[in-house]
Design an enzyme around this catalytic site. Structure first.
Site, PDB file in Angstrom:
ATOM      1  N   GLU A  40      12.472  11.735  14.901  1.00 23.24           N
ATOM      2  CA  GLU A  40      12.361  13.173  14.598  1.00 23.24           C
ATOM      3  C   GLU A  40      11.420  13.411  13.432  1.00 23.24           C
ATOM      4  OE1 GLU A  40      13.807  14.405  11.590  1.00 23.24           O
ATOM      5  OE2 GLU A  40      15.727  13.399  11.274  1.00 23.24           O
ATOM      6  N   ARG A  65      22.510  10.796   7.507  1.00 21.82           N
ATOM      7  CA  ARG A  65      22.601  10.449   8.934  1.00 21.82           C
ATOM      8  C   ARG A  65      21.536  11.137   9.755  1.00 21.82           C
ATOM      9  NH1 ARG A  65      27.019   7.417   9.759  1.00 21.82           N
ATOM     10  NH2 ARG A  65      27.040   7.697  12.027  1.00 21.82           N
ATOM     11  N   CYS A  70       7.846   7.070  12.406  1.00 20.31           N
ATOM     12  CA  CYS A  70       7.693   5.609  12.435  1.00 20.31           C
ATOM     13  C   CYS A  70       7.885   4.932  11.084  1.00 20.31           C
ATOM     14  CB  CYS A  70       6.340   5.228  13.025  1.00 20.31           C
ATOM     15  SG  CYS A  70       4.896   5.609  11.987  1.00 20.31           S
ATOM     16  N   HIS A 108       0.353   4.062  12.066  1.00 21.29           N
ATOM     17  CA  HIS A 108       1.656   3.686  12.602  1.00 21.29           C
ATOM     18  C   HIS A 108       2.129   2.407  11.921  1.00 21.29           C
ATOM     19  CE1 HIS A 108       4.923   3.309  15.429  1.00 21.29           C
ATOM     20  NE2 HIS A 108       4.496   2.130  15.861  1.00 21.29           N
ATOM     21  N   ASP A 124       9.787  -2.293  17.533  1.00 22.58           N
ATOM     22  CA  ASP A 124       9.285  -0.969  17.176  1.00 22.58           C
ATOM     23  C   ASP A 124      10.258   0.081  17.689  1.00 22.58           C
ATOM     24  OD1 ASP A 124       7.883   1.305  16.585  1.00 22.58           O
ATOM     25  OD2 ASP A 124       6.003   0.663  17.507  1.00 22.58           O
TER      26      ASP A 124
END
Length: 270
Positions: A40, A65, A70, A108, A124
């Site tokens: 998210e 939580r 990435c 990334h 990943d």
């Protein structure tokens, strides 16, 4: 990462502490992470700071939580794996663009994980729609996963770069030089602030479902797909209370307000 944090992390994943850092243990943790900690970008649209330190990443994943993108997801996962005895190396990648180019440096973050049974794996859990399990790092043939058919391809003339290919389409290009978490600060800043970043232009919250499908909340639209990719539900949510309930019930995320993409705060929709 202390013992209490490790226990809390495993509790969130619904996973037991592995007896040894083996390939099977890595597969279990990898899959459970995809199922329980959503990918998210909500912090960008809630005006929340994104800080790439182990303390702050664990605070987000364990304390509030939440999930993340990435740098956050793979950064936190690296801390967990290291504590459990895996040997983890951070790798930088540039994402392949639709036009055939490559994204920015440090576009990334992915992980190279070594296990005690002699395996080397690309792990990943921070790239939406990639493999459900880790990929064998030294294998150059097809690797069949529930999410598709993957191949790692050595890129000639790059000094060792590796393309990660899914179903024949290159996803990102990995460098093999070891990196530190702090190396990714500029990339995270760019994705959080640049109008050219797809993360600043859209809202996404997504996780793998226990049956191998996926549930995604993009703006106010919920989409659920099965393991075969068939869409089983598409629904436009109504008021803010319904959106907040979807974040809570489908992703375990408690929010005080609905995130809004910049420029849509006055009633615009995604």
């Amino acid at each position: 990462m202390d013992s209490a944090q490790t226990d809390a992390y495993l509790d969130r994943l619904g996973a037991e502490r592995p007896a040894r850092p083996t390939a099977d243990a890595l597969r279990t943790l990898h899959l459970r992470h995809l199922e329980t900690v959503p990918f998210e970008n909500l912090s960008i649209h809630l005006g929340e700071e994104i800080v790439l330190t182990e303390e702050r990443l664990l605070g987000k994943v364990l304390g509030t939580r939440r999930g993340g993108f990435c740098y956050e997801l793979n950064g936190a996962f690296a801390a967990l794996l290291t504590t459990l005895g895996f040997e983890v190396t951070l790798l930088a990648a540039r994402v392949h663009t639709p036009g055939g180019g490559l994204g920015i440096p440090f576009d990334h973050l992915a992980l190279l994980v070594r296990t005690v049974d002699g395996g080397e794996w690309l792990a990943d859990i921070g790239f939406g729609g990639l493999s459900n399990g880790p990929l064998a790092w030294r294998e150059r043939g097809d690797q069949v996963d529930d999410a598709g058919v993957f191949r790692l391809v050595d890129v000639a003339g790059t000094g060792g770069d590796v393309d990660v290919v899914k179903d024949g389409t290159p996803q990102y290009r990995l460098e093999t030089r070891p990196r530190a978490l702090g190396d990714f600060v500029a990339g995270a800043w760019w994705h959080r602030t640049s109008p050219e970043s797809h993360f600043t232009r859209s809202l996404v919250c997504s996780r793998l479902t226990e049956d191998g499908g996926r549930v995604t909340l993009s703006g106010r639209k919920v989409k659920v797909t099965g393991v075969d990719g068939a869409v089983s539900e598409v629904r436009e949510l109504g008021d803010d209370a319904e959106v907040l309930a979807a974040y809570r019930d489908r992703f375990g995320i408690e929010l005080a307000r609905v995130p809004q993409v910049r420029g849509t705060e006055n009633g615009g929709r995604e």
